[in-house]
Design a protein around this motif. Structure first.
Motif, short mmCIF file in Angstrom:
data_model
loop_
_atom_site.label_atom_id
_atom_site.label_comp_id
_atom_site.label_asym_id
_atom_site.label_seq_id
_atom_site.Cartn_x
_atom_site.Cartn_y
_atom_site.Cartn_z
N CYS A 66 0.84 -1.20 0.00
CA CYS A 66 0.00 0.00 0.00
C CYS A 66 0.88 1.25 0.00
O CYS A 66 2.09 1.19 0.23
CB CYS A 66 -0.95 0.01 1.20
SG CYS A 66 -0.15 0.46 2.77
N VAL A 67 0.26 2.40 -0.24
CA VAL A 67 1.01 3.66 -0.23
C VAL A 67 0.91 4.35 1.12
O VAL A 67 1.79 5.16 1.48
CB VAL A 67 0.52 4.58 -1.37
CG1 VAL A 67 -0.88 5.12 -1.07
CG2 VAL A 67 1.49 5.72 -1.62
N GLY A 68 -0.15 4.05 1.89
CA GLY A 68 -0.31 4.73 3.18
C GLY A 68 -1.34 4.07 4.05
O GLY A 68 -2.10 3.20 3.62
N ILE A 69 -1.38 4.51 5.32
CA ILE A 69 -2.33 3.97 6.29
C ILE A 69 -3.08 5.10 6.98
O ILE A 69 -2.53 6.16 7.23
CB ILE A 69 -1.65 3.08 7.35
CG1 ILE A 69 -0.71 3.93 8.24
CG2 ILE A 69 -0.90 1.93 6.73
CD1 ILE A 69 -0.41 3.28 9.58
N ILE A 70 -4.36 4.85 7.24
CA ILE A 70 -5.16 5.70 8.12
C ILE A 70 -5.48 4.84 9.33
O ILE A 70 -6.08 3.77 9.20
CB ILE A 70 -6.46 6.17 7.45
CG1 ILE A 70 -6.16 6.93 6.16
CG2 ILE A 70 -7.27 7.04 8.41
CD1 ILE A 70 -7.40 7.30 5.36
N SER A 71 -5.07 5.27 10.50
CA SER A 71 -5.21 4.42 11.67
C SER A 71 -5.35 5.26 12.93
O SER A 71 -5.13 6.47 12.91
CB SER A 71 -3.99 3.49 11.82
OG SER A 71 -2.84 4.24 12.18
N ASN A 72 -5.69 4.60 14.02
CA ASN A 72 -5.54 5.25 15.32
C ASN A 72 -4.05 5.41 15.59
O ASN A 72 -3.21 4.93 14.82
CB ASN A 72 -6.22 4.43 16.41
CG ASN A 72 -7.74 4.46 16.29
OD1 ASN A 72 -8.39 3.44 16.13
ND2 ASN A 72 -8.33 5.65 16.36
N ALA A 73 -3.70 6.09 16.66
CA ALA A 73 -2.30 6.45 16.90
C ALA A 73 -1.61 5.43 17.79
O ALA A 73 -0.83 5.79 18.67
CB ALA A 73 -2.21 7.85 17.49
N GLY A 74 -1.88 4.14 17.55
CA GLY A 74 -1.15 3.10 18.26
C GLY A 74 0.30 3.08 17.82
O GLY A 74 0.65 3.50 16.71
N PHE A 75 1.16 2.56 18.68
CA PHE A 75 2.60 2.64 18.43
C PHE A 75 3.09 1.63 17.41
O PHE A 75 3.89 1.94 16.54
CB PHE A 75 3.34 2.44 19.76
CG PHE A 75 4.83 2.44 19.65
CD1 PHE A 75 5.52 3.60 19.35
CD2 PHE A 75 5.56 1.27 19.83
CE1 PHE A 75 6.90 3.61 19.24
CE2 PHE A 75 6.94 1.26 19.72
CZ PHE A 75 7.62 2.43 19.43
N GLU A 76 2.64 0.39 17.52
CA GLU A 76 3.25 -0.69 16.75
C GLU A 76 2.97 -0.59 15.25
O GLU A 76 3.87 -0.76 14.43
CB GLU A 76 2.78 -2.05 17.28
CG GLU A 76 3.67 -3.22 16.90
CD GLU A 76 5.03 -3.20 17.57
OE1 GLU A 76 5.93 -3.92 17.11
OE2 GLU A 76 5.22 -2.45 18.55
N LEU A 77 1.72 -0.29 14.88
CA LEU A 77 1.40 -0.19 13.46
C LEU A 77 2.14 0.98 12.82
O LEU A 77 2.65 0.86 11.70
CB LEU A 77 -0.11 -0.04 13.26
CG LEU A 77 -0.58 0.16 11.82
CD1 LEU A 77 -0.04 -0.93 10.90
CD2 LEU A 77 -2.11 0.22 11.76
N ALA A 78 2.21 2.09 13.51
CA ALA A 78 2.98 3.22 12.97
C ALA A 78 4.45 2.85 12.81
O ALA A 78 5.10 3.25 11.84
CB ALA A 78 2.84 4.44 13.88
N SER A 79 4.98 2.05 13.73
CA SER A 79 6.37 1.61 13.64
C SER A 79 6.59 0.76 12.39
O SER A 79 7.56 0.96 11.63
CB SER A 79 6.75 0.80 14.88
OG SER A 79 6.58 1.55 16.06
N GLU A 80 5.70 -0.19 12.16
CA GLU A 80 5.81 -1.03 10.97
C GLU A 80 5.68 -0.19 9.70
O GLU A 80 6.39 -0.44 8.70
CB GLU A 80 4.72 -2.11 10.99
CG GLU A 80 4.89 -3.13 12.10
CD GLU A 80 3.76 -4.14 12.13
OE1 GLU A 80 4.04 -5.33 12.37
OE2 GLU A 80 2.59 -3.75 11.91
N SER A 81 4.79 0.79 9.73
CA SER A 81 4.58 1.63 8.55
C SER A 81 5.80 2.49 8.25
O SER A 81 6.17 2.68 7.09
CB SER A 81 3.34 2.51 8.76
OG SER A 81 2.19 1.71 8.99
N LEU A 82 6.43 3.01 9.29
CA LEU A 82 7.65 3.79 9.10
C LEU A 82 8.76 2.92 8.52
O LEU A 82 9.52 3.35 7.64
CB LEU A 82 8.10 4.41 10.43
CG LEU A 82 7.25 5.56 10.95
CD1 LEU A 82 7.64 5.90 12.38
CD2 LEU A 82 7.37 6.78 10.05
N GLN A 83 8.88 1.69 9.01
CA GLN A 83 9.90 0.77 8.50
C GLN A 83 9.70 0.52 7.00
O GLN A 83 10.66 0.35 6.26
CB GLN A 83 9.83 -0.55 9.28
CG GLN A 83 10.80 -1.61 8.80
CD GLN A 83 12.22 -1.40 9.29
OE1 GLN A 83 12.44 -0.71 10.26
NE2 GLN A 83 13.18 -1.99 8.59
#
Length: 346
Positions: free
Chosen positions: A238-255
């Motif tokens: 995917c190109v991006g995520i819309i999510s709540n501000a949980g830590f782990e998913l944002a971490s995976e997305s940044l990686q």
């Protein structure tokens, strides 16, 4: 060495982190027993790696329509069962007790005078990091919910503090991206309302993952059940995520170099602070209400950030094998020196 590992099961971030830690602990030859608390046993999924894990009710924060509901949290708490579970958890056979913000394990260990190693994002709040939505009551909850003798805090950036990068799988950077594919994970929001807000953007393809699957009448908006493998496959290209501000998913997305639009859960200090950190670091965008104008602007913004994190689970397991000596400044700096921040344009 025999390890007892307690994991907070509210949300999926703690469980995701535990999967990564389990793989490295097993590879190092450790025997590990896992306990999960915070949600009904039937709500867990893709748990095969945890080898005969056990579940207890524990304590959890209930939410309603995108914000923490403290009244519902109090009404649904089971204090007698919680105390009984603490008193009956026998940790005498274990050489090490680990807690990922899991209160039954943490308090049982304290009662039995066994030191606790805390590993998780919440332990970063013991240090000077971006913090918002805080207060005396919230600070006391964070301090006493799952106390640890040694706390390894995790965050996207060190902020000059003795904390480590996130514990995530470290896959190769995707070679092909679907330029209009957006992953949506907003489990605390009304899914029908999310579909209503996204349906006008017909040039994009939305994959909504939800605890309750809702039928979508729009061909460009699909709603899928929670699945670790399915979610990871969709996240990868995917190109991006819309999510709540949980830590782990944002971490995976940044990686993976995905652009991020985070909507923190109202009245939840950790998520509000995470949103503040994303903005401060320039790693993502935020919205505090479901706002179509913000969503539209973000959809047409092509900038993202990729952060290359090392295998922190392996770093921690090796640290355990080496005797768990205090992590001094040199140790922390050596880890962060391997992190690289790259600007990405999709």
């Amino acid at each position: 060495m025999k390890i007892f590992y307690g994991v907070q099961g509210t949300g999926n971030g703690h469980v995701t982190r535990a999967r990564v830690m389990a793989k490295e602990l097993y590879a190092a030859g450790y025997e590990v027993d896992f306990q999960f608390t915070g949600r009904p046993v039937e709500k867990y999924f893709d748990m095969e790696i945890f080898n005969g894990y056990q579940c207890k009710p524990g304590l959890t924060f209930n939410s309603d329509k995108g914000q923490v509901n403290y009244l519902k949290t109090a009404l649904e708490a089971q204090p007698i069962r919680f105390i009984r579970d603490i008193n009956t958890l026998d940790l005498s056979a274990y050489d090490l007790v680990i807690s990922d913000f899991e209160p039954v394990t943490a308090w049982a260990a304290r009662k039995q005078k066994k030191p606790v190693l805390g590993i998780g994002h919440q332990y970063a709040f013991n240090h000077h990091i971006p913090r918002a939505g805080s207060g005396l009551i919230v600070d006391q909850i964070m301090k006493h919910f799952a106390p640890a003798d040694i706390g390894i805090g995790l965050h996207w950036h060190h902020f000059g503090q003795p904390i480590l990068p996130p514990i995530i799988d470290t896959p190769d950077f995707p070679t092909a991206i679907v330029g209009n594919k957006i992953i949506v994970y907003l489990p605390f929001e009304d899914t029908n309302e999310v579909i209503r807000l996204l349906c006008p953007f017909e040039n994009f393809e939305f994959h909504i993952y939800s605890p309750v699957v809702v039928e979508s009448k729009y061909p460009h908006v699909s709603c899928k059940p929670l699945s670790r493998d399915g979610f990871q496959k969709d996240l990868y290209d995917c190109v991006g995520i819309i999510s709540n501000a949980g830590f782990e998913l944002a971490s995976e997305s940044l990686q993976l170099g995905k652009k991020i639009l985070a909507k923190p859960l109202h009245a939840q200090m950790e998520q509000i602070s995470n949103a503040a950190a994303l903005e401060q670091l320039g790693y993502g965008h935020t919205m505090f209400n479901m706002d179509t104008t913000v969503i539209e602007n973000w959809l047409h913004n092509h900038h993202a950030v990729r952060v290359t994190y090392p295998n922190i689970a392996r770093v921690i397991v090796q640290w355990i094998k080496n005797g768990m000596q205090p992590m001094d400044q040199d140790f922390i700096e050596q880890v962060w020196d391997t992190v690289e921040v790259l600007q990405v344009r999709h």
